[in-house]
Design a protein around this motif. Structure first.
Motif, PDB file in Angstrom:
ATOM      1  N   VAL A 292       0.825  -1.204   0.000  1.00 47.96           N
ATOM      2  CA  VAL A 292       0.000   0.000   0.000  1.00 47.96           C
ATOM      3  C   VAL A 292       0.861   1.256   0.000  1.00 47.96           C
ATOM      4  N   SER A 293       0.221   2.364  -0.342  1.00 44.34           N
ATOM      5  CA  SER A 293       0.839   3.675  -0.234  1.00 44.34           C
ATOM      6  C   SER A 293      -0.210   4.634   0.314  1.00 44.34           C
ATOM      7  N   GLY A 294       0.249   5.592   1.092  1.00 41.76           N
ATOM      8  CA  GLY A 294      -0.680   6.560   1.673  1.00 41.76           C
ATOM      9  C   GLY A 294      -0.369   6.883   3.114  1.00 41.76           C
ATOM     10  N   GLY A 295       0.539   6.112   3.714  1.00 41.58           N
ATOM     11  CA  GLY A 295       0.996   6.402   5.069  1.00 41.58           C
ATOM     12  C   GLY A 295      -0.074   6.292   6.124  1.00 41.58           C
ATOM     13  N   ASP A 296       0.230   6.864   7.288  1.00 43.30           N
ATOM     14  CA  ASP A 296      -0.699   6.769   8.417  1.00 43.30           C
ATOM     15  C   ASP A 296      -2.017   7.466   8.141  1.00 43.30           C
ATOM     16  N   VAL A 297      -1.984   8.574   7.389  1.00 43.38           N
ATOM     17  CA  VAL A 297      -3.212   9.301   7.075  1.00 43.38           C
ATOM     18  C   VAL A 297      -4.112   8.460   6.178  1.00 43.38           C
ATOM     19  N   GLY A 298      -3.520   7.867   5.140  1.00 43.24           N
ATOM     20  CA  GLY A 298      -4.300   7.013   4.243  1.00 43.24           C
ATOM     21  C   GLY A 298      -4.893   5.820   4.952  1.00 43.24           C
ATOM     22  N   ALA A 299      -4.131   5.256   5.897  1.00 47.29           N
ATOM     23  CA  ALA A 299      -4.627   4.108   6.655  1.00 47.29           C
ATOM     24  C   ALA A 299      -5.797   4.509   7.548  1.00 47.29           C
ATOM     25  N   LYS A 300      -5.679   5.640   8.234  1.00 47.63           N
ATOM     26  CA  LYS A 300      -6.735   6.096   9.136  1.00 47.63           C
ATOM     27  C   LYS A 300      -8.010   6.435   8.376  1.00 47.63           C
ATOM     28  N   GLU A 301      -7.856   7.043   7.219  1.00 47.89           N
ATOM     29  CA  GLU A 301      -9.015   7.503   6.462  1.00 47.89           C
ATOM     30  C   GLU A 301      -9.523   6.473   5.452  1.00 47.89           C
ATOM     31  N   ALA A 302      -8.905   5.286   5.442  1.00 50.38           N
ATOM     32  CA  ALA A 302      -9.265   4.231   4.477  1.00 50.38           C
ATOM     33  C   ALA A 302      -9.165   4.747   3.041  1.00 50.38           C
ATOM     34  N   LYS A 303      -8.089   5.495   2.781  1.00 50.26           N
ATOM     35  CA  LYS A 303      -7.869   6.058   1.453  1.00 50.26           C
ATOM     36  C   LYS A 303      -6.530   5.612   0.863  1.00 50.26           C
ATOM     37  N   LEU A 304      -6.110   4.414   1.220  1.00 53.12           N
ATOM     38  CA  LEU A 304      -4.839   3.901   0.726  1.00 53.12           C
ATOM     39  C   LEU A 304      -4.902   3.601  -0.771  1.00 53.12           C
TER      40      LEU A 304
ATOM     41  N   ASN B 186       1.524  16.858   2.266  1.00 52.29           N
ATOM     42  CA  ASN B 186       1.291  16.217   3.553  1.00 52.29           C
ATOM     43  C   ASN B 186       2.496  16.214   4.495  1.00 52.29           C
ATOM     44  N   LEU B 187       3.699  16.123   3.930  1.00 54.24           N
ATOM     45  CA  LEU B 187       4.876  16.000   4.790  1.00 54.24           C
ATOM     46  C   LEU B 187       5.635  17.308   4.984  1.00 54.24           C
ATOM     47  N   ALA B 188       5.612  18.192   3.996  1.00 55.22           N
ATOM     48  CA  ALA B 188       6.292  19.480   4.177  1.00 55.22           C
ATOM     49  C   ALA B 188       5.719  20.264   5.360  1.00 55.22           C
ATOM     50  N   PRO B 189       4.372  20.312   5.546  1.00 56.14           N
ATOM     51  CA  PRO B 189       3.855  20.999   6.735  1.00 56.14           C
ATOM     52  C   PRO B 189       4.342  20.379   8.040  1.00 56.14           C
ATOM     53  N   ARG B 190       4.511  19.068   8.060  1.00 58.80           N
ATOM     54  CA  ARG B 190       5.036  18.420   9.267  1.00 58.80           C
ATOM     55  C   ARG B 190       6.476  18.884   9.529  1.00 58.80           C
ATOM     56  N   MET B 191       7.258  19.006   8.462  1.00 58.96           N
ATOM     57  CA  MET B 191       8.634  19.493   8.622  1.00 58.96           C
ATOM     58  C   MET B 191       8.639  20.874   9.277  1.00 58.96           C
ATOM     59  N   LEU B 192       7.766  21.753   8.780  1.00 56.53           N
ATOM     60  CA  LEU B 192       7.736  23.119   9.284  1.00 56.53           C
ATOM     61  C   LEU B 192       7.253  23.191  10.731  1.00 56.53           C
TER      62      LEU B 192
ATOM     63  N   GLY C 286       4.758   8.592  10.200  1.00 56.68           N
ATOM     64  CA  GLY C 286       3.639   8.059   9.431  1.00 56.68           C
ATOM     65  C   GLY C 286       4.177   6.845   8.696  1.00 56.68           C
ATOM     66  N   PHE C 287       5.473   6.902   8.427  1.00 56.42           N
ATOM     67  CA  PHE C 287       6.207   5.794   7.817  1.00 56.42           C
ATOM     68  C   PHE C 287       7.647   5.912   8.301  1.00 56.42           C
ATOM     69  N   TYR C 288       8.144   4.860   8.933  1.00 56.58           N
ATOM     70  CA  TYR C 288       9.463   4.896   9.551  1.00 56.58           C
ATOM     71  C   TYR C 288      10.588   5.013   8.527  1.00 56.58           C
ATOM     72  N   ILE C 289      11.612   5.780   8.893  1.00 58.11           N
ATOM     73  CA  ILE C 289      12.816   5.851   8.064  1.00 58.11           C
ATOM     74  C   ILE C 289      13.425   4.466   7.884  1.00 58.11           C
ATOM     75  N   LYS C 290      13.485   3.674   8.950  1.00 54.36           N
ATOM     76  CA  LYS C 290      14.107   2.352   8.852  1.00 54.36           C
ATOM     77  C   LYS C 290      13.379   1.472   7.843  1.00 54.36           C
ATOM     78  N   HIS C 291      12.070   1.635   7.724  1.00 50.69           N
ATOM     79  CA  HIS C 291      11.323   0.830   6.753  1.00 50.69           C
ATOM     80  C   HIS C 291      11.499   1.383   5.333  1.00 50.69           C
ATOM     81  N   PHE C 292      11.655   2.704   5.220  1.00 53.55           N
ATOM     82  CA  PHE C 292      11.896   3.279   3.898  1.00 53.55           C
ATOM     83  C   PHE C 292      13.263   2.851   3.373  1.00 53.55           C
ATOM     84  N   ILE C 293      14.251   2.801   4.258  1.00 53.69           N
ATOM     85  CA  ILE C 293      15.570   2.322   3.859  1.00 53.69           C
ATOM     86  C   ILE C 293      15.477   0.881   3.364  1.00 53.69           C
ATOM     87  N   LYS C 294      14.697   0.078   4.069  1.00 51.18           N
ATOM     88  CA  LYS C 294      14.473  -1.316   3.642  1.00 51.18           C
ATOM     89  C   LYS C 294      13.867  -1.358   2.247  1.00 51.18           C
TER      90      LYS C 294
END
Length: 292
Positions: free
Chosen positions: A126-138, A223-229, A236-244
């Motif tokens: 799937v793709s959509g992160g934690d937001v997509g999972a919560k909103e059933a919009k994956l 979705n992620l740039a506002p979190r950075m700011l 929402g998705f772990y760095i360790k899993h993205f590296i994998k």
């Protein structure tokens, strides 16, 4: 047809995304049993009526539809092909749907092993992160037999809004590699744009209002740039899993004799972040690379 009356749904992996996904199935009226290495992670689901099993083997014996959403290909292989795993102990006619981002070759290996036992399997990352999972919009990308996809589609529709059958076993995982390759370079661009705005003395939030709806627009930018700011680096998705994921994609690209310089650069930057202790942060923490 798989209905709440004739279906016991199992869900293995109740972390950041799995908990929300399993919750949608429970609210839809399906009998749900769950398993996670850390039982506390399933606490909310158990409070809402889900049952608990102590091993994948026990789940295979009780459920006729089982979803898995775990961390690494090694976890997938153990859960599916281990002595106490789902394939060895599953029931003929049952459905196993792996939603972990894993290796396409492993998806094919599981498919072939399950086929010998009359068990249906789908690889459906799937793709959509934690937001997509919560909103059933994956976005769900599916590999396996077309008839199995058709049979399980009503349940997948409870988890996502963009569900596409991609082809035979492994095709879902290959599609997810395309997704991760696109995200990897895009995340670099998002971070560089925000850092540039800051250094140029602009208001980054105002900049986002201009560029998120133009040609530069992307899910990560919106979705992620506002979190950075907001200095929100919760996963929402772990760095360790993205590296994998990026390692899998690099390995697959090598098999295809394809150069992927953007992906290689992104992985090298995330590797540095992991060495800095950020492996359990969200992927938006790439922003910290320029701040270190």
């Amino acid at each position: 047809m798989l209905t709440p009356e004739n279906t016991v749904v199992g869900f293995i992996g109740t972390g950041v995304m799995g908990k929300s996904m399993a919750g949608h199935l429970l609210r839809a009226g399906y009998q749900l049993i769950v398993y996670s290495r850390t039982k506390e992670k399933a606490g909310e689901l158990l409070e809402k009526g889900a049952g608990w099993v102590n091993t994948p083997r026990e789940m295979a014996e009780k459920a006729n539809v089982i979803f898995t959403m775990v961390g690494y290909p090694s976890d997938v292989e153990e859960i599916y092909l281990g002595e106490n795993g789902l394939v060895k102990n599953g029931k003929a006619g049952s459905f196993l749907i792996d939603m972990t981002t894993s290796a396409p070759s492993l998806a094919l290996k599981i498919f072939n092993a399950a086929k010998e036992k009359g068990i249906h399997t789908l690889d459906a990352p799937v793709s959509g992160g934690d937001v997509g999972a919560k909103e059933a919009k994956l976005s769900i990308m599916v590999g396996g037999k077309a008839e199995d996809f058709k049979a399980i589609s009503p349940l997948l529709n409870m988890l996502g809004t963009n569900i596409v059958y991609q082809g035979t076993a492994g095709a879902g995982q290959h599609t997810k590699m395309c997704n991760q390759i696109a995200i990897a370079s895009n995340m670099i661009g998002v971070c560089e744009a925000i850092i540039y705005a800051e250094k140029a003395g602009l208001n980054p939030e105002s900049v986002l209002k201009s560029i998120t709806t133009g040609a530069a627009g992307s899910w990560s930018l919106s979705n992620l740039a506002p979190r950075m700011l907001n200095s929100n680096f919760e996963p929402g998705f772990y760095i360790k899993h993205f590296i994998k994921d990026m390692k899998i994609a690099l390995d697959e690209a090598e098999h295809l004799e394809m150069k992927v310089p953007g992906l290689a650069l992104a992985k090298s930057l995330y590797d540095q972040l992991a060495e800095m202790g950020e492996e359990n942060s969200g992927t938006q923490a790439l922003y910290k690379y320029w701040k270190s």
